[in-house]
Design a protein around this motif. Structure first.
Motif, mmCIF file in Angstrom:
data_model
loop_
_atom_site.group_PDB
_atom_site.id
_atom_site.type_symbol
_atom_site.label_atom_id
_atom_site.label_comp_id
_atom_site.label_asym_id
_atom_site.label_seq_id
_atom_site.Cartn_x
_atom_site.Cartn_y
_atom_site.Cartn_z
ATOM 1 N N ILE A 138 9.151 19.210 -1.817
ATOM 2 C CA ILE A 138 9.859 18.781 -0.620
ATOM 3 C C ILE A 138 9.578 17.296 -0.450
ATOM 4 C CG2 ILE A 138 9.767 21.037 0.525
ATOM 5 C CD1 ILE A 138 7.456 20.023 2.194
ATOM 6 N N GLU A 139 10.511 16.620 0.135
ATOM 7 C CA GLU A 139 10.367 15.172 0.284
ATOM 8 C C GLU A 139 9.630 14.869 1.576
ATOM 9 O OE1 GLU A 139 13.008 11.060 0.626
ATOM 10 O OE2 GLU A 139 14.005 12.995 0.304
ATOM 11 N N ILE A 140 8.456 14.297 1.441
ATOM 12 C CA ILE A 140 7.653 13.906 2.593
ATOM 13 C C ILE A 140 7.673 12.387 2.691
ATOM 14 C CG2 ILE A 140 5.391 13.990 3.685
ATOM 15 C CD1 ILE A 140 4.776 16.454 2.006
ATOM 16 N N GLN A 141 8.067 11.893 3.838
ATOM 17 C CA GLN A 141 8.094 10.452 4.068
ATOM 18 C C GLN A 141 6.897 10.050 4.932
ATOM 19 O OE1 GLN A 141 12.202 8.873 5.029
ATOM 20 N NE2 GLN A 141 12.610 11.064 5.363
ATOM 21 N N GLU A 142 6.260 8.973 4.572
ATOM 22 C CA GLU A 142 5.194 8.425 5.405
ATOM 23 C C GLU A 142 5.804 7.387 6.343
ATOM 24 O OE1 GLU A 142 0.988 7.804 4.098
ATOM 25 O OE2 GLU A 142 1.579 5.683 4.274
ATOM 26 N N VAL A 143 5.560 7.570 7.604
ATOM 27 C CA VAL A 143 6.135 6.718 8.648
ATOM 28 C C VAL A 143 5.007 6.012 9.380
ATOM 29 C CG1 VAL A 143 7.515 6.697 10.760
ATOM 30 C CG2 VAL A 143 8.091 8.294 8.913
ATOM 31 N N THR A 144 5.175 4.731 9.646
ATOM 32 C CA THR A 144 4.244 3.999 10.495
ATOM 33 C C THR A 144 4.985 3.558 11.746
ATOM 34 O OG1 THR A 144 2.991 3.206 8.583
ATOM 35 C CG2 THR A 144 2.669 2.053 10.671
ATOM 36 N N SER A 145 4.487 3.981 12.887
ATOM 37 C CA SER A 145 5.147 3.649 14.151
ATOM 38 C C SER A 145 4.980 2.170 14.460
ATOM 39 C CB SER A 145 4.551 4.481 15.282
ATOM 40 O OG SER A 145 3.278 3.968 15.665
ATOM 41 N N ILE B 242 -0.249 12.816 -0.210
ATOM 42 C CA ILE B 242 1.089 13.155 0.253
ATOM 43 C C ILE B 242 1.878 13.936 -0.797
ATOM 44 C CG2 ILE B 242 2.302 11.077 -0.533
ATOM 45 C CD1 ILE B 242 3.590 10.997 2.325
ATOM 46 N N ASP B 243 1.490 13.866 -2.059
ATOM 47 C CA ASP B 243 2.189 14.629 -3.103
ATOM 48 C C ASP B 243 1.530 15.983 -3.362
ATOM 49 O OD1 ASP B 243 -0.147 13.842 -4.363
ATOM 50 O OD2 ASP B 243 0.867 13.168 -6.206
ATOM 51 N N TYR B 244 0.665 16.433 -2.482
ATOM 52 C CA TYR B 244 -0.052 17.694 -2.678
ATOM 53 C C TYR B 244 0.895 18.857 -2.974
ATOM 54 C CZ TYR B 244 -2.608 21.951 -1.569
ATOM 55 O OH TYR B 244 -3.140 23.207 -1.622
ATOM 56 N N VAL B 245 2.029 18.901 -2.273
ATOM 57 C CA VAL B 245 2.942 20.028 -2.456
ATOM 58 C C VAL B 245 3.507 20.071 -3.867
ATOM 59 C CG1 VAL B 245 3.569 20.186 -0.023
ATOM 60 C CG2 VAL B 245 4.874 18.695 -1.519
ATOM 61 N N ASP B 246 3.507 18.950 -4.557
ATOM 62 C CA ASP B 246 4.021 18.901 -5.929
ATOM 63 C C ASP B 246 2.946 19.224 -6.964
ATOM 64 O OD1 ASP B 246 6.542 18.062 -4.994
ATOM 65 O OD2 ASP B 246 5.892 15.966 -4.988
ATOM 66 N N THR B 247 1.681 19.147 -6.576
ATOM 67 C CA THR B 247 0.599 19.296 -7.547
ATOM 68 C C THR B 247 -0.264 20.530 -7.306
ATOM 69 O OG1 THR B 247 -0.921 17.940 -6.205
ATOM 70 C CG2 THR B 247 0.467 16.794 -7.817
#
Length: 445
Positions: A20-27, A389-394
């Motif tokens: 799944i595509e996870i985006q890192e966002v900085t407010s 952040i790439d945990y779901v892929d690994t």
């Protein structure tokens, strides 16, 4: 604490195999959030996790953070508890407030069209809670009822004693609910102080999923969190030193059955052997009817309806633990079998056991991963646990990489029956306490 730690980690391990595509966002205010954007329905879920949780209770104020958390939704700003609930209902919004030993969790569910108003209402709850006397007393009574119930619950009694022996003077050693006396003594000022110890921007992680862009999420995060102090008034907890020793504790309880709780050393999630232990646990006692303990204790001998084990991976301390209940007359036999299976893991596992465990752990799609709310919680949990952040892929590749030699190694390292502590609540036969039996049950802390 143990249940909370298990549920938090299993929720994270629940991520399915597909990417799944996870985006890192900085407010704009500098707060990091992880986002899975999905505009298929006009709805968004956001979870805010504050590290430290109830372990940040002030000395002699045990239960304050738990009581404070349960009272956050009981009115804020100019709205009392009824008006606050009505405002949330009018927006079609849902809020949740929960706390464990490690994390205070705030959840938000909002319709896209009311997202900004929902965020503003949640901000009021976090920054301007009223802590009105009537609301506090109502919630306090609920907590006191839980404490009284635990005093007559053998499972809670066993958990209390195990935690006391395991964690010494660390907050893990006592219940987040506090005691009847500590909760009764809490004042409104104590709740305000408790809020300031844990609700701060220096200890928060954010996960979001649904119909929201990165830019919109950044603005929402600042709306909700911008009014909180930069730093909490209490430092994050220190690591806990596991103080369990091998042996048997018996707590006398007039019942035809004995509750059996057992625990030994565990390991943190970032340990190189963690996934080997994860697979080993499934084979030993975490795999339901396919596990060795269930086969030996239930299927072959009928000594219990169920027995299981789990890796309790608290942020500040870990155990490898399990539990069951059974007839007083056969408790000694069951404990002997647990010890035998604990040691037998170090002799190795079969190819079939290893393959079945990995097939299940990589192939099962857990119920927790179901909708935006679950995804937001998973994203926050990944950050709490320090996963990339790439945990779901690994993740599945790490499970698949575990070998029989890895399982044998970690079992030899950790699964030693002479390091197991058993806490037995009942009148067990065929086994003796190795330290003085407890004949008087103290109130659950």
């Amino acid at each position: 604490m143990i249940r909370a730690a298990l549920s938090l980690f299993f929720a994270v391990l629940a991520v399915p195999a597909q990417a799944i595509e996870i985006q890192e966002v900085t407010s704009p205010g500098g707060i990091t959030a992880w986002l899975v954007q999905d505009d298929s329905i006009p709805f968004v879920a956001v979870e805010f996790d504050f590290k430290g949780g109830a372990s940040l209770d002030a000395p002699d104020k045990r239960g304050a953070i738990n009581l404070m958390t349960a009272t956050l939704e009981e009115g804020a700003g100019k709205r009392d508890s009824v008006a606050f609930a009505q405002a949330a209902e009018d927006l079609g919004a849902r809020f949740s407030f929960d706390v464990s030993d490690d994390v205070l969790t705030v959840g938000m569910r909002a319709l896209t069209q009311n997202r900004d108003e929902t965020a503003a209402l949640l901000a009021e709850a976090l920054t301007q809670p009223r802590f009105d006397d009537a609301a506090v007393e109502r919630v306090r009574a609920q907590v006191q009822a839980i404490i009284r119930s635990q005093e007559t619950d053998p499972q809670a009694i066993a958990a209390k004693e195990m935690a006391r022996q395991a964690w010494g003077d660390h907050p893990y050693a006592t219940s987040i609910n506090g005691t009847a006396e500590s909760v009764a003594a809490l004042s409104r000022q104590d709740l305000v102080a408790a809020k300031n110890r844990v609700l701060a921007r220096d200890r928060v992680v954010v996960g979001a999923a649904g119909d929201i862009t990165p830019e919109e999420l950044g603005m929402l995060v600042d709306t909700v969190l911008g009014g909180l102090p930069e730093q909490g008034t209490a430092p994050l907890p220190e690591p806990a030193d596991l103080q369990l020793t091998g042996g048997v504790t018996v707590i006398d309880w007039d019942s035809p059955q004995t509750v059996v709780s057992f625990a030994g050393p565990g390991l943190p999630i970032d340990d190189p052997d963690y996934f080997a232990a994860y697979v080993a646990n499934h084979i030993l006692g975490g795999g339901g009817f396919s596990s060795r303990l269930m086969t030996e204790i239930r299927e072959k001998r009928g000594l219990t309806y169920g027995v299981g084990t789990g890796l309790a991976t608290g942020l500040y301390g870990q155990t490898w633990q399990g539990g069951m209940s059974g007839s007083n007359a056969t408790t000694g036999q069951a404990v002997d079998l647990i010890r035998q299976e604990w040691d037998r893991m170090a002799q190795g596992v079969s190819d079939a056991e290893l393959a079945d465990a990995k097939t299940y752990l990589t192939g099962a799609y857990p119920l927790r991963f179901d909708g935006n709310g679950a995804i937001a919680g998973i994203l926050a949990g990944m950050q709490i646990n320090g996963f990339p952040i790439d945990y779901v892929d690994t993740r599945n590749a790490k499970v698949e990489a575990v070998t029989a030699q890895d399982v044998q190694r970690v079992a030899g390292r950790l699964l030693k029956s002479d390091r197991l502590r058993f806490v037995l609540v009942g009148r067990p036969e065929g086994i003796a306490a190795t330290d003085p039996a407890l004949t008087e049950v103290l109130p659950v802390e």
